[in-house]
Design a protein around this motif. Structure first.
Motif, short mmCIF file in Angstrom:
data_model
loop_
_atom_site.label_atom_id
_atom_site.label_comp_id
_atom_site.label_asym_id
_atom_site.label_seq_id
_atom_site.Cartn_x
_atom_site.Cartn_y
_atom_site.Cartn_z
N ALA A 163 -0.86 4.23 4.55
CA ALA A 163 -0.61 2.83 4.18
C ALA A 163 -0.46 1.92 5.39
N GLU A 164 0.24 2.37 6.42
CA GLU A 164 0.44 1.51 7.59
C GLU A 164 -0.87 1.22 8.30
N GLU A 165 -1.70 2.24 8.44
CA GLU A 165 -3.00 2.05 9.08
C GLU A 165 -3.90 1.13 8.24
N LEU A 166 -3.93 1.35 6.94
CA LEU A 166 -4.74 0.50 6.06
C LEU A 166 -4.25 -0.94 6.09
N SER A 167 -2.96 -1.13 6.15
CA SER A 167 -2.39 -2.47 6.22
C SER A 167 -2.80 -3.16 7.52
N ALA A 168 -2.73 -2.43 8.62
CA ALA A 168 -3.14 -2.99 9.92
C ALA A 168 -4.63 -3.33 9.90
N LYS A 169 -5.45 -2.45 9.34
CA LYS A 169 -6.88 -2.72 9.24
C LYS A 169 -7.14 -3.96 8.39
N LEU A 218 0.83 -1.21 0.00
CA LEU A 218 0.00 0.00 0.00
C LEU A 218 0.87 1.26 0.00
N SER A 219 1.97 1.20 0.70
CA SER A 219 2.93 2.31 0.70
C SER A 219 3.55 2.45 -0.69
N ASP A 220 3.90 1.32 -1.29
CA ASP A 220 4.49 1.34 -2.63
C ASP A 220 3.53 1.94 -3.65
N LEU A 221 2.22 1.75 -3.42
CA LEU A 221 1.22 2.30 -4.33
C LEU A 221 0.89 3.76 -4.06
N GLY A 222 1.48 4.32 -3.00
CA GLY A 222 1.32 5.74 -2.73
C GLY A 222 0.21 6.13 -1.77
N PHE A 223 -0.37 5.17 -1.07
CA PHE A 223 -1.41 5.52 -0.08
C PHE A 223 -0.78 6.28 1.08
N GLU A 224 -1.39 7.41 1.45
CA GLU A 224 -0.86 8.23 2.53
C GLU A 224 -0.88 7.51 3.87
N GLY A 242 7.21 2.28 12.68
CA GLY A 242 5.99 2.04 11.92
C GLY A 242 5.04 1.15 12.68
N ILE A 243 4.05 0.66 11.98
CA ILE A 243 2.99 -0.17 12.57
C ILE A 243 3.02 -1.52 11.87
N THR A 244 3.01 -2.58 12.66
CA THR A 244 2.93 -3.94 12.14
C THR A 244 1.87 -4.69 12.90
N VAL A 245 1.02 -5.41 12.20
CA VAL A 245 -0.01 -6.22 12.83
C VAL A 245 0.16 -7.65 12.32
N ALA A 246 0.16 -8.58 13.26
CA ALA A 246 0.22 -10.00 12.89
C ALA A 246 -1.00 -10.69 13.47
N ALA A 247 -1.64 -11.50 12.69
CA ALA A 247 -2.82 -12.22 13.19
C ALA A 247 -2.68 -13.69 12.89
#
Length: 106
Positions: free
Chosen positions: A22-28, A14-20, A101-106
């Motif tokens: 990205a870390e939050e969206l990835s965690a979600k 998501l970061s590579d695609l330019g989302f501002e 940064g933010i990392t989420v593992a499930a």
């Protein structure tokens, strides 16, 4: 044939695609994947999930379709807790191996 220059990506597409955000969206996304897996495993309807989690049925529908812009990380974590999951948040200093940064593992 001409070769194109290839840029090296990060661990976050998501970061590579330019989302501002990205870390939050990835965690979600990670939390939503886990939530959807639980819903499928338990064969719950959206109405049942709404009743159990306290979310509205339209919000559950958004999670089911990964439309996460209007759903907070906190709401997703609380929904997982409502489905008998343990959510753990770990805060540690950033290191060379783990940048800030933010990392989420499930």
């Amino acid at each position: 044939m001409t070769r194109k220059a290839v840029s090296r990506g990060t661990d976050n597409v998501l970061s590579d695609l330019g989302f501002e955000n990205a870390e939050e969206l990835s965690a979600k996304a990670v939390l939503s994947i886990k939530l959807n897996e639980l819903i499928d495993k338990r064969h719950l309807s959206q109405v049942e999930v709404a009743r159990i989690t306290g979310m509205t049925q339209p919000k559950v529908s958004q999670v089911r379709r990964y439309k996460l812009q209007n759903i907070s990380l906190e709401r997703l974590m609380q929904a997982l807790v409502s489905l008998d999951q343990h959510v753990e948040i770990v805060v540690r200093p950033a290191r060379r191996m783990h940048a800030a940064g933010i990392t989420v593992a499930a």
